[in-house]
Each structure stands twice: as C-alpha cells, then as structure tokens.
Design a protein around this motif. Structure first.
Motif, PDB file in Angstrom:
ATOM      1  N   ASP A 174       0.810  -1.227   0.000  1.00 57.92           N
ATOM      2  CA  ASP A 174       0.000   0.000   0.000  1.00 57.92           C
ATOM      3  C   ASP A 174       0.842   1.275   0.000  1.00 57.92           C
ATOM      4  OD1 ASP A 174       0.852  -0.321   2.577  1.00 57.92           O
ATOM      5  OD2 ASP A 174      -1.142  -0.303   3.490  1.00 57.92           O
ATOM      6  N   ASP A 175       2.157   1.175   0.267  1.00 58.95           N
ATOM      7  CA  ASP A 175       3.007   2.360   0.148  1.00 58.95           C
ATOM      8  C   ASP A 175       3.702   2.403  -1.207  1.00 58.95           C
ATOM      9  OD1 ASP A 175       4.742   0.262   0.416  1.00 58.95           O
ATOM     10  OD2 ASP A 175       5.938   1.145   2.022  1.00 58.95           O
ATOM     11  N   GLY A 176       3.263   1.508  -2.117  1.00 58.46           N
ATOM     12  CA  GLY A 176       3.808   1.510  -3.472  1.00 58.46           C
ATOM     13  C   GLY A 176       5.018   0.603  -3.673  1.00 58.46           C
ATOM     14  N   THR A 177       5.574   0.078  -2.587  1.00 60.41           N
ATOM     15  CA  THR A 177       6.753  -0.784  -2.712  1.00 60.41           C
ATOM     16  C   THR A 177       6.428  -2.071  -3.464  1.00 60.41           C
ATOM     17  OG1 THR A 177       7.190  -0.134  -0.437  1.00 60.41           O
ATOM     18  CG2 THR A 177       8.654  -1.803  -1.375  1.00 60.41           C
ATOM     19  N   PRO A 178       7.216  -2.414  -4.472  1.00 59.61           N
ATOM     20  CA  PRO A 178       7.039  -3.728  -5.098  1.00 59.61           C
ATOM     21  C   PRO A 178       7.923  -4.756  -4.381  1.00 59.61           C
ATOM     22  CG  PRO A 178       8.470  -2.333  -6.439  1.00 59.61           C
ATOM     23  CD  PRO A 178       8.236  -1.599  -5.139  1.00 59.61           C
ATOM     24  N   GLU A 179       7.375  -5.926  -4.100  1.00 58.44           N
ATOM     25  CA  GLU A 179       8.168  -7.005  -3.518  1.00 58.44           C
ATOM     26  C   GLU A 179       8.218  -8.137  -4.537  1.00 58.44           C
ATOM     27  OE1 GLU A 179       9.807  -7.304  -0.739  1.00 58.44           O
ATOM     28  OE2 GLU A 179       9.013  -5.693   0.539  1.00 58.44           O
ATOM     29  N   GLU A 180       9.437  -8.522  -4.905  1.00 56.95           N
ATOM     30  CA  GLU A 180       9.572  -9.627  -5.853  1.00 56.95           C
ATOM     31  C   GLU A 180       9.449 -10.953  -5.114  1.00 56.95           C
ATOM     32  OE1 GLU A 180      13.216  -9.376  -8.029  1.00 56.95           O
ATOM     33  OE2 GLU A 180      12.858  -7.248  -8.501  1.00 56.95           O
ATOM     34  N   TYR A 181       8.926 -11.946  -5.806  1.00 58.69           N
ATOM     35  CA  TYR A 181       8.850 -13.270  -5.194  1.00 58.69           C
ATOM     36  C   TYR A 181       9.152 -14.344  -6.230  1.00 58.69           C
ATOM     37  CZ  TYR A 181       4.304 -13.921  -7.512  1.00 58.69           C
ATOM     38  OH  TYR A 181       3.320 -14.057  -8.453  1.00 58.69           O
ATOM     39  N   ASP A 182       9.682 -15.470  -5.757  1.00 57.46           N
ATOM     40  CA  ASP A 182       9.731 -16.688  -6.576  1.00 57.46           C
ATOM     41  C   ASP A 182       8.571 -17.585  -6.184  1.00 57.46           C
ATOM     42  OD1 ASP A 182      12.293 -16.071  -7.720  1.00 57.46           O
ATOM     43  OD2 ASP A 182      13.150 -16.621  -5.774  1.00 57.46           O
ATOM     44  N   GLY A 183       8.274 -17.560  -4.869  1.00 54.42           N
ATOM     45  CA  GLY A 183       7.156 -18.351  -4.353  1.00 54.42           C
ATOM     46  C   GLY A 183       6.311 -17.477  -3.456  1.00 54.42           C
ATOM     47  N   MET A 184       5.003 -17.746  -3.431  1.00 57.94           N
ATOM     48  CA  MET A 184       4.140 -16.936  -2.573  1.00 57.94           C
ATOM     49  C   MET A 184       3.134 -17.805  -1.849  1.00 57.94           C
ATOM     50  SD  MET A 184       1.765 -13.626  -3.291  1.00 57.94           S
ATOM     51  CE  MET A 184       3.210 -12.802  -3.727  1.00 57.94           C
TER      52      MET A 184
END
Ligand code: FAD
Ligand code: SF4
Lengths: 67, 391
Positions: free
Chosen positions: B93-103
């Motif tokens: 919600d603060d705009g930060t993108p978080e990359e993931y390989d698994g979620m």
C-alpha cells in the motif's frame, strides 16, 4: 536422538487434539478435562505424531525436548 | 526458489513459515501483514482474553525473537494491494514492489458488516486484538449488550459478557441457533444452555433497523419488538479477504481456488487458512474451512507443496467453541448431513453424530472429548453409518 514430552497441565484445556494425533502418547481425563501423558519418552517412530500433537494443541501446552 | 513472500501475518502464515524451514528451505522469507502486530491467536479474543482484558503480547503465536531466528523479514502494518504474476511482484500500500519466486496467500477472513442497514451508529465487530480491546472496554457490569447473530463467535461473546455481569440479548434470523450447521436438535441444546445462564435469545427475528441515540441504540425487530442496547456487537459471519486479488489472474470463487495440494491457478502461488477453497478428497467436496486447526495444518501443507511436494491435503477438520461451562469439540463436517443422531444429551453434555452418503462425516462432543479420537478415526476410515450408530 530420543525425546521427552512435557504437558503443561495448567495451560491444557482438554481439547483432545493431542490424543487424535498421537493416541499412543496422549489420553484424556474427561472429568478433569486434562490430557494424560501415557509415555514421557516415546520411541523415535512416534516423533512425527508427537510433533504434530504439539503443533495442533490450541493451548500450546505440549513441549517436546530433544535429549 | 530464493525468495518466498507470505501475505497475511497470522496463524496460517506462521505455520507456512515453520513448514518451509522444517522442509529445508533456506532462502529469503518476507512476511507482509496489514495489522501492526506480530501474529497472534484469535480464539481467546471471544473467550478468556475478552474477559480478562486482551493484551497482544499475551496472545502472540511466537515470541518476537522467533522471526529473526527463522530468518523472516517483517513488513507489518503494510497491506498488499496488487499481484502481478507475470512479473512475479506483489505491490504494497506504500507503493513498494516485492519480488517473489514463491508466494503463500494467507489473508484470512474479514467480518461482514451491517452496511445494508444504513447508519446504525457504533456497532462492534470482533476479528482483531484491537477490536477485542475496544469491546472489552465497553463490557461494564449492568449494561445491556445486544449481539446480532447467534453463530459461534456471537454466542461466545454473549457467554463471556454474561459472565462479566452484563445483561445480554442475542438476535438471530434462523428459528434455532446454529441450525444451518448442526441441525435443530443440537442447535436447540445450545439455545437452552445459553438461556439457562440468563442470555435472552430472539430467534427467527428479522432485524429491521438500528436507531443510534445518545443514551444507546434501539434495535427494531420485524415482529415489533424493540430492544434497547448500551452496546451492540455484530457477529454476522465473515468473508474471505480476496479483494486485492481481483483481476490478478488468481482464480477466486468465495475464496482462493486451489487444487488438491493447495496450489492456486497461478504458478508459484499457494494458499492456506481461512481464505483457501480446495478439494478435499476424503469428503469428496470443495471446501473452505474457517477454523484454527485447519490454518495450522494447511499452512504447513501449503509450504511443502510450494517446495514441490504433490501430496493431497485431506484433513478431518477439527473445531471447538467454549460457552459458559460447555466445551464443545467437533470433528469432521456437519454441513448437508442427511442423518443426525443424538447419542447422548443431558444438561451438561452431548454427543451427536452426522452422516451422509452412508458414512459417518462428523461428530460433536460437549464435555465428552475423549470420544473424539475414535470418531475422528472412523471419519477418516469412512466407516459405514450403520456401524457407528447403534440402532
Ligand atoms: C474472536 C474469534 C474467535 C475464534 N474462535 C475460534 C475457535 O474457538 N475455534 C476455532 O477453530 N477457530 C476460531 N476462530 C477462527 C480462527 O481464529 C481462524 O480460523 C484463524 O485465525 C485463521 O487464520 P488465518 O491465518 O487463515 O487468517 P486470519 O487469522 O484471518 O489472518 C489473516 C491476516 O491477514 C491480514 N491481511 C488480510 N488482507 C491482507 C492484505 N491484502 N495484505 C496484508 N495482510 C492482509 C489480516 O489483517 C490478518 O491479520 C476464531 C476467530 C475469531 C476472530
Ligand atoms: S491438545 Fe493440548 S490442550 Fe488439548 S488435551 Fe492435549 S495438551 Fe491439553
């Protein structure tokens, strides 16, 4: 590696989840509403069952110590 | 896999993380949670903690240092707002993108509100520890509490408030509480049990409206009854928290739709806990289970599936509810039961069995928990109804 099972009877609320996971290790005293530990040092073949009993105890009353 | 992102920081999440580590995953783990708190336990919030005064550090699921020890990066007080499976990114919600390989999707449930009734003034709901703190502060002996909805949480709040010395009424649409899940006979037992402890139940009551006022609210029922309340709690059910996944490509249908091993329709994304709808082969049924034990086991199972295991998740669900001195424990499923057999029933205890398609599917015990283990095994073994129920 052997294990030692400890049940905190103060915390135990008699949910019986432990008994469903590991019937050879846990029973229930219905009138007291508390778990009964049938074996304090179960053999290693029961480890998976005992670990899941500790995990699903809603009162987090079960501790497994590795000796 | 090098980076797993877990969305929703509660029960299913903690067990997914523990499962990942126990199964040998050594990469990064990021935990995103909308609430500002470390994961905590919800069941006490309608029971003993509501009575005594809830404090978040007394209901923590794991000690604060556990997260660092397990190598978990915390993003608390942050809500996930969008998922982009093509780029494998979740946006906060603060705009930060978080990359993931698994979620792992573990966003749980959100309570339904009474928004269809218009302006109803202050109505409490109970889902978070902050809700419980706010509610506890209003539970003052002698006050009149009206609970809307006689589900398990509503009935537990009614019992706790009554034990604290409030005057409690419960309003329920169905003619008998819990009847949709447990049938009339068992539901009636809970009604009698509540009434024996002084709670007033208004069943079969349609809520016409709530008029907020300075000295409290007036609750208008369709049959003309008007109840005055110093405070109101709505326990009218929950919905899976999936709003942020609309349009992401993750298949939704009253929850996140998963396969038998808890994989979603998007590669590298699994789900666990209240939010998950999956096919349970043992019951030959697609189900979503809003219960504590399921979140524990499903979290762990989803972690294994994310790491490549292909095992089907086929639990016998377990559930409990405490109301006054009645400790109810339930194994299996009661929904759409074709047979309900009350094996034993008196003022303080009960055993009831639920059958469908010729086999035992569920068992309920009040103050008789020892029988559960036997029934749970019989449900798993699909024992014929006639073998369990003595004619
Ligand atoms: C008062 C109460 C009493 C209960 N009593 C019992 C009981 O007696 N027995 C029983 O079996 N069960 C009981 N339950 C149910 C049990 O607590 C739930 O089944 C369990 O909490 C589910 O865990 P979960 O991890 O799936 O989701 P939840 O506990 O619902 O947690 C989900 C978390 O995800 C967060 N979240 C949601 N959306 C986002 C987003 N977009 N981004 C980031 N974070 C997000 C939420 O804020 C929340 O913290 C009770 C529940 C309540 C509220
Ligand atoms: S599961 Fe926990 S609370 Fe329940 S009987 Fe066993 S030890 Fe006691």
């Amino acid at each position: 590696m052997s294990m030692k099972v400890i049940v905190d009877l103060q915390a135990c609320q008699g949910y019986a989840c432990c008994m469903m996971e590991a019937p050879a290790v846990f029973d229930l005293d219905e009138s007291a509403g508390k778990a009964i530990l049938l074996q304090e040092t179960p053999t290693d073949d029961l480890r998976a069952q005992v670990d899941s009993a500790a995990r699903v105890c809603p009162a987090r009353a079960i501790t497994v110590e590795n000796g | 896999m090098r980076r797993v992102v877990v969305v929703g920081a509660s029960l299913a999440a903690v067990h997914a993380i523990e499962g990942l580590r126990d199964h040998g995953y050594a990469g990064e783990i990021v935990l995103i949670g909308a609430e500002p708190h470390l994961p905590y336990d919800r069941p006490p919030l309608s029971k003993e903690a509501l009575h005594q005064g809830p404090e978040v550090d007394k209901v923590h699921l794991r000690a604060p240092e556990w997260y660092a020890d397990a190598g978990v990066e915390l993003r608390l007080g942050r809500r996930a707002t969008a998922l982009d499976p093509a780029r494998r990114i979740v946006v906060l919600d603060d705009g930060t993108p978080e990359e993931y390989d698994g979620m792992v999707l573990a966003t749980g449930s959100t309570p339904k509100t009474l928004s269809t009734l218009g302006d109803v003034g202050p109505v409490n709901i109970l889902r978070t520890v902050d809700d419980a703190v706010a509610l506890h502060g209003q539970l003052i002996p002698g006050r009149h509490l009206v609970v809307l909805g006689a589900g398990f949480i509503g009935l537990e709040v009614a019992a706790t408030a009554s034990e604290m010395g409030l005057d409690v009424s419960v309003v329920e649409l169905a003619p008998v509480p819990l009847t949709r899940v447990l049938g009339d006979e068992v539901g009636q037992w809970f009604r009698t049990h509540q009434e024996a402890h002084g709670v007033q139940l208004h069943c079969g009551s349609v809520l016409d409206g709530i008029d907020p006022g300075a000295g409290g609210s007036k609750i208008r029922l369709h049959n003309g009854t008007v109840l005055s309340a110093d405070l109101v709690v709505a326990g009218v059910g929950v919905t899976p928290a999936t709003g942020w996944l609309e349009g992401s490509g993750v298949r939704l249908a009253d929850g996140v739709v998963c396969d038998k091993s808890l994989r979603t329709s998007v590669p590298g994304v699994v789900a666990a806990g209240d939010v998950t709808r999956w096919y349970n082969a043992l019951f030959d049924e697609e189900m979503r289970v809003e219960q504590w034990t399921n979140a524990v086991e499903q979290g762990r199972h989803a972690a294994a599936s994310l790491l490549g295991a292909d095992e089907a998740y086929t639990p016998v669900p377990y559930f409990w509810s405490d109301q006054f001195n009645a400790k109810m424990r339930f194994v299996g499923r009661a929904n759409a039961a074709e047979q309900v057999h009350v094996e034993r029933m008196d003022d303080t205890s009960m055993v009831a069995l639920f059958g469908r398609d010729g086999v035992l599917r569920g068992a309920l015990c009040v103050n008789a928990a020892r029988r559960l283990a036997q029934y749970s095994r019989a449900i798993r073994d699909q024992v014929p109804w006639g073998d369990v129920v003595e004619p």
